[in-house]
Write a protein that holds these residues in place. Structure first.
Motif, PDB file in Angstrom:
ATOM      1  N   ARG A 101      -4.311  35.285 -25.063  1.00  0.00           N
ATOM      2  CA  ARG A 101      -3.272  35.010 -23.939  1.00  0.00           C
ATOM      3  C   ARG A 101      -3.434  35.795 -22.728  1.00  0.00           C
ATOM      4  O   ARG A 101      -3.055  35.371 -21.661  1.00  0.00           O
ATOM      5  CB  ARG A 101      -1.912  34.791 -24.324  1.00  0.00           C
ATOM      6  N   PHE A 102      -3.786  37.090 -23.030  1.00  0.00           N
ATOM      7  CA  PHE A 102      -3.873  38.022 -21.858  1.00  0.00           C
ATOM      8  C   PHE A 102      -5.304  38.053 -21.405  1.00  0.00           C
ATOM      9  O   PHE A 102      -5.692  38.964 -20.595  1.00  0.00           O
ATOM     10  CB  PHE A 102      -3.215  39.311 -22.235  1.00  0.00           C
ATOM     11  N   ARG A 103      -6.129  37.433 -21.630  1.00  0.00           N
ATOM     12  CA  ARG A 103      -7.778  37.338 -21.233  1.00  0.00           C
ATOM     13  C   ARG A 103      -7.584  37.463 -19.704  1.00  0.00           C
ATOM     14  O   ARG A 103      -6.839  36.841 -19.090  1.00  0.00           O
ATOM     15  CB  ARG A 103      -8.459  36.234 -21.873  1.00  0.00           C
ATOM     16  N   ASP A 104      -8.833  37.565 -19.183  1.00  0.00           N
ATOM     17  CA  ASP A 104      -9.217  37.190 -17.604  1.00  0.00           C
ATOM     18  C   ASP A 104      -9.643  35.678 -17.600  1.00  0.00           C
ATOM     19  O   ASP A 104     -10.469  35.408 -18.040  1.00  0.00           O
ATOM     20  CB  ASP A 104     -10.315  38.054 -17.230  1.00  0.00           C
ATOM     21  N   ARG A 105      -8.527  34.732 -17.286  1.00  0.00           N
ATOM     22  CA  ARG A 105      -8.897  33.505 -17.117  1.00  0.00           C
ATOM     23  C   ARG A 105      -9.814  33.195 -16.162  1.00  0.00           C
ATOM     24  O   ARG A 105     -10.461  32.080 -16.271  1.00  0.00           O
ATOM     25  CB  ARG A 105      -7.637  32.920 -16.687  1.00  0.00           C
ATOM     26  N   LYS A 106     -10.251  33.958 -15.005  1.00  0.00           N
ATOM     27  CA  LYS A 106     -11.213  33.579 -14.061  1.00  0.00           C
ATOM     28  C   LYS A 106     -12.538  33.580 -14.618  1.00  0.00           C
ATOM     29  O   LYS A 106     -13.337  32.751 -14.201  1.00  0.00           O
ATOM     30  CB  LYS A 106     -11.142  34.793 -13.139  1.00  0.00           C
ATOM     31  N   SER A 182     -13.345  24.279  -6.994  1.00  0.00           N
ATOM     32  CA  SER A 182     -13.733  25.353  -7.902  1.00  0.00           C
ATOM     33  C   SER A 182     -12.528  25.666  -8.427  1.00  0.00           C
ATOM     34  O   SER A 182     -11.464  25.988  -7.999  1.00  0.00           O
ATOM     35  CB  SER A 182     -14.430  26.565  -7.157  1.00  0.00           C
ATOM     36  N   LEU A 183     -12.592  25.754  -9.843  1.00  0.00           N
ATOM     37  CA  LEU A 183     -11.330  25.979 -10.660  1.00  0.00           C
ATOM     38  C   LEU A 183     -11.087  27.523 -10.629  1.00  0.00           C
ATOM     39  O   LEU A 183     -10.017  27.830 -10.194  1.00  0.00           O
ATOM     40  CB  LEU A 183     -11.740  25.770 -12.159  1.00  0.00           C
ATOM     41  N   ARG A 184     -12.108  28.406 -10.353  1.00  0.00           N
ATOM     42  CA  ARG A 184     -11.907  29.736 -10.062  1.00  0.00           C
ATOM     43  C   ARG A 184     -11.163  29.981  -8.916  1.00  0.00           C
ATOM     44  O   ARG A 184     -10.073  30.793  -8.731  1.00  0.00           O
ATOM     45  CB  ARG A 184     -13.050  30.733 -10.380  1.00  0.00           C
ATOM     46  N   SER A 185     -11.715  29.507  -7.866  1.00  0.00           N
ATOM     47  CA  SER A 185     -11.256  29.686  -6.346  1.00  0.00           C
ATOM     48  C   SER A 185      -9.829  29.146  -6.277  1.00  0.00           C
ATOM     49  O   SER A 185      -9.116  29.826  -5.623  1.00  0.00           O
ATOM     50  CB  SER A 185     -12.169  28.968  -5.578  1.00  0.00           C
ATOM     51  N   THR A 186      -9.715  27.917  -6.924  1.00  0.00           N
ATOM     52  CA  THR A 186      -8.203  27.406  -6.898  1.00  0.00           C
ATOM     53  C   THR A 186      -7.219  28.376  -7.387  1.00  0.00           C
ATOM     54  O   THR A 186      -6.077  28.640  -6.927  1.00  0.00           O
ATOM     55  CB  THR A 186      -8.461  25.916  -7.378  1.00  0.00           C
ATOM     56  N   TYR A 187      -7.617  28.609  -8.789  1.00  0.00           N
ATOM     57  CA  TYR A 187      -6.829  29.474  -9.543  1.00  0.00           C
ATOM     58  C   TYR A 187      -6.501  30.899  -8.755  1.00  0.00           C
ATOM     59  O   TYR A 187      -5.364  31.432  -8.780  1.00  0.00           O
ATOM     60  CB  TYR A 187      -7.259  29.982 -10.949  1.00  0.00           C
ATOM     61  N   GLU A 188      -7.528  31.583  -8.244  1.00  0.00           N
ATOM     62  CA  GLU A 188      -7.133  32.825  -7.297  1.00  0.00           C
ATOM     63  C   GLU A 188      -6.397  32.472  -6.396  1.00  0.00           C
ATOM     64  O   GLU A 188      -5.522  33.416  -6.128  1.00  0.00           O
ATOM     65  CB  GLU A 188      -8.555  33.212  -6.783  1.00  0.00           C
ATOM     66  N   CYS A 189      -6.771  31.411  -5.598  1.00  0.00           N
ATOM     67  CA  CYS A 189      -5.946  31.076  -4.460  1.00  0.00           C
ATOM     68  C   CYS A 189      -4.192  30.900  -4.748  1.00  0.00           C
ATOM     69  O   CYS A 189      -3.377  31.442  -4.134  1.00  0.00           O
ATOM     70  CB  CYS A 189      -6.295  29.826  -3.795  1.00  0.00           C
ATOM     71  N   ILE A 190      -4.091  30.319  -5.895  1.00  0.00           N
ATOM     72  CA  ILE A 190      -2.614  29.831  -6.248  1.00  0.00           C
ATOM     73  C   ILE A 190      -2.047  31.205  -6.577  1.00  0.00           C
ATOM     74  O   ILE A 190      -0.880  31.498  -6.274  1.00  0.00           O
ATOM     75  CB  ILE A 190      -2.695  28.914  -7.383  1.00  0.00           C
ATOM     76  N   GLU A 191      -2.837  32.072  -7.478  1.00  0.00           N
ATOM     77  CA  GLU A 191      -2.251  33.314  -7.807  1.00  0.00           C
ATOM     78  C   GLU A 191      -1.943  34.049  -6.613  1.00  0.00           C
ATOM     79  O   GLU A 191      -0.808  34.650  -6.594  1.00  0.00           O
ATOM     80  CB  GLU A 191      -3.218  34.147  -8.491  1.00  0.00           C
ATOM     81  N   GLU A 192      -2.716  34.297  -5.703  1.00  0.00           N
ATOM     82  CA  GLU A 192      -2.675  35.042  -4.609  1.00  0.00           C
ATOM     83  C   GLU A 192      -1.300  34.747  -3.595  1.00  0.00           C
ATOM     84  O   GLU A 192      -0.613  35.358  -3.180  1.00  0.00           O
ATOM     85  CB  GLU A 192      -3.858  35.192  -3.641  1.00  0.00           C
ATOM     86  N   THR A 193      -1.215  33.349  -3.530  1.00  0.00           N
ATOM     87  CA  THR A 193      -0.324  33.038  -2.493  1.00  0.00           C
ATOM     88  C   THR A 193       1.149  32.809  -3.217  1.00  0.00           C
ATOM     89  O   THR A 193       2.310  33.378  -2.515  1.00  0.00           O
ATOM     90  CB  THR A 193      -0.586  31.229  -2.458  1.00  0.00           C
TER      91      THR A 193
END
Length: 225
Positions: A101-106, A182-193
């Motif tokens: 559950r606490f893995r690096d999802r990226k 890109s799933l990774r880019s989308t996830y990172e963008c959502i997290e940062e925003t």
């Protein structure tokens, strides 16, 4: 011909699972078929999505359609690639779900991106990306917006205005973060925003303001009906 027959058999099994009794088929499946459960779940995430059902209602039922067959085959190859590349992550999920559950999802998302770019055509990629964003990332956005909305704001503001503002902010986040498939880019963008109060304030200011309920009045520092 052999490959086409194999794919048809696989998806006949999927249809039986979706539309038939799960328990009884599970016993037959375990003895008669060698099905990778993780790959099966990967396929289900795409095939069971309301987005897939709305856009391609006959995807599973019309196997004579070459476009349907091509899309299903691409999904099958993608899932095989994804499961293979994420084998360590899936093993961790089985052995230690808490640490998983606490893995690096990226890291896992990057592997899925690689498989998608390799195996999916533009048409299937569009569907896959939209489904995954809706099934995995929308909850992250909704939870972030919920945490921003204080109890006091919910008491004062009308329900409709709260919904309108949250929908507007959610749409703007998705518009900004899904420009690259890109799933990774989308996830990172959502997290940062969503974790940046300044960015969220800017988005909020671009959306309709909250409207005060008409049946509340302010009495000194208290709120009363």
């Amino acid at each position: 011909m052999g490959n086409r027959l194999g794919v048809c058999i696989l998806f006949c099994g999927i249809l039986m699972i979706i539309f038939g009794p799960l328990e009884s088929f599970a016993l037959t499946k375990s003895s008669d078929y060698k099905v990778n459960i993780d790959q099966e779940q990967c396929l289900f995430e795409i095939l069971r999505s309301p987005i897939t059902k709305a856009r391609y209602p006959d995807l599973l039922t019309d196997q004579h359609d070459n476009q349907n067959y091509k899309m299903i085959t691409e999904m099958d190859k993608f899932c095989a690639c994804s499961i293979s590349r994420r084998a360590d992550e899936l093993k961790q999920k089985q052995l230690d779900k808490m640490s998983w559950r606490f893995r690096d999802r990226k890291e896992g998302l990057s592997k899925e991106d690689q498989c998608a770019m390799t195996e999916l055509s533009d048409k299937t990629m569009d569907l896959f990306f939209e489904v995954i964003v809706a099934s995995r990332f929308m909850r992250n956005i909704e939870e972030a917006l919920d945490s921003r909305m204080t109890k006091g704001m919910r008491i004062i503001a009308s329900d409709l205005s709260v919904q309108d503002q949250m929908f507007c902010i959610e749409s703007k986040i998705l518009q900004t973060c899904t420009r690259i498939k890109s799933l990774r880019s989308t996830y990172e963008c959502i997290e940062e925003t969503t974790s940046d109060p300044h960015k969220m304030d800017i988005l909020s200011n671009q959306c309709p303001r909250l409207i005060e309920k008409t049946n509340y009045r302010i009495a000194r520092d208290d709120l009363s009906i």
